[in-house]
Design a protein around this motif. Structure first.
Motif, short mmCIF file in Angstrom:
data_model
loop_
_atom_site.label_atom_id
_atom_site.label_comp_id
_atom_site.label_asym_id
_atom_site.label_seq_id
_atom_site.Cartn_x
_atom_site.Cartn_y
_atom_site.Cartn_z
N ILE A 208 0.83 -1.21 0.00
CA ILE A 208 0.00 0.00 0.00
C ILE A 208 0.87 1.26 0.00
O ILE A 208 0.45 2.31 -0.49
CB ILE A 208 -0.98 0.00 1.20
N ASP A 209 2.08 1.16 0.52
CA ASP A 209 2.97 2.33 0.52
C ASP A 209 3.36 2.71 -0.90
O ASP A 209 3.47 3.89 -1.24
CB ASP A 209 4.22 2.06 1.36
N ALA A 210 3.57 1.70 -1.75
CA ALA A 210 3.86 1.97 -3.17
C ALA A 210 2.67 2.66 -3.83
O ALA A 210 2.84 3.55 -4.68
CB ALA A 210 4.20 0.68 -3.90
N LEU A 211 1.46 2.25 -3.45
CA LEU A 211 0.26 2.88 -3.98
C LEU A 211 0.21 4.35 -3.58
O LEU A 211 -0.14 5.22 -4.40
CB LEU A 211 -0.98 2.15 -3.47
N LEU A 212 0.57 4.66 -2.34
CA LEU A 212 0.59 6.05 -1.88
C LEU A 212 1.59 6.87 -2.69
O LEU A 212 1.30 8.02 -3.07
CB LEU A 212 0.94 6.11 -0.40
#
Length: 224
Positions: free
Chosen positions: A188-192
Motif C-alpha cells: 500500500i505504501d507503493a500505492l501512496l
C-alpha cells in the motif's frame, strides 16, 4: 426515552432532561456515549517529552514514542531504571535517563508528560503538577486523569492509522490493530507513492483535482 431532532445552535446545545435525549443536526452532532476524543497526529520530534517510570510500563511508553517518532527528545526519570530501558536508551542519543525520585522540577522545559508508574500516589502527583503548569499529561491505566491517550497504531510505510476505544479497552484496540495489519497489504505504501505522483501532475483547482482523483481511485472500491 424520547428522542428529538433539532438544528444545532448555541441556544439549544446541551438541552435534554431526564429521559429526553436530543440529537443535534447540522454542523454539530452529539451522540450519546460516543467517542468525543479529537484525533491528531503530532510532530512529536519538534517537542520534548518526559516519561516518569523506569519499569515495564515505562519501557512500554518509551517504545511507543520511539517506534513512531524516534528522534523525539525524551527524558525518563525514575528511582530505578531497568536494564532493558538502559539498553534501548544507549541506542538513542536523544534519550536522557535520570535515575532519581521524581519531583516537580523535572517538568521544566517539557511539552508532554507520561506518568508510567505503578505507584498511584506518585502518578497522581505527576498529573497534578503537570496540570498546574498546563502541560498535557497521560497517566498509564488511569483514563480519568489523562489529557490524551496513546493509541494502538497500524503502520504501513507512510500510512498510519491510530485506533481509539475511548480508553475503555486496550485489548480490543490491539485486536483491531491485528486485523488491520493482516488486511492491509505491505504494497500500500507503493500505492501512496503512485497517488502522490499522479496528484502532482493533475491540473485545475482543488475541486477539480479531487474529482479527478475520485475517478482514478473509484475502481479500487467498485464491486466486481
Amino acid at each position: 426515552m424520547n428522542t428529538s431532532l433539532v438544528s444545532a445552535s448555541p441556544d439549544n446545545i446541551g438541552r435534554g432532561n431526564g429521559d429526553d435525549y436530543v440529537i443535534y443536526i447540522g454542523k454539530i452532532n452529539f451522540m450519546q456515549n460516543s467517542n468525543n476524543l479529537f484525533p491528531i497526529f503530532l510532530k512529536l520530534e519538534n517537542l520534548r517529552i518526559l516519561i516518569v517510570g523506569g519499569g515495564y510500563v515505562g519501557m512500554e511508553k518509551l517504545e511507543a514514542v520511539i517506534s513512531n517518532s524516534p528522534a523525539t527528545a525524551i527524558t525518563l526519570v525514575a528511582t530505578q531504571i531497568s536494564d532493558a530501558i538502559k539498553e534501548v536508551a544507549a541506542q538513542y542519543p536523544n534519550i536522557t535517563l535520570v535515575e532519581k525520585p521524581y519531583d516537580i522540577n523535572d517538568l521544566a522545559d517539557n511539552d508532554i508528560v507520561i506518568a508510567a508508574i505503578n505507584d498511584p500516589v506518585i502518578s497522581q502527583q505527576v498529573v497534578t503538577d503537570a496540570k498546574s503548569k498546563k502541560i498535557l499529561v497521560n497517566a498509564a491505566d488511569k483514563p480519568d486523569l489523562c489529557d490524551f491517550y496513546l493509541s494502538s497504531v497500524v503502520k504501513k510505510g507512510n500510512l498510519k492509522i491510530a485506533i481509539s476505544t475511548n480508553g475503555k479497552s486496550p485489548t480490543i484496540a490491539k485486536r483491531v490493530k491485528e486485523v488491520l495489519n493482516e488486511t492491509l497489504p505491505d504494497e500500500i505504501d507503493a500505492l501512496l507513492d503512485n497517488m502522490q505522483s499522479i496528484r502532482n501532475k493533475l491540473s485545475g483547482d482543488f475541486a477539480e483535482k479531487v474529482n479527478q482523483l475520485n475517478e482514478l481511485t473509484k475502481s479500487l472500491i467498485d464491486k466486481k
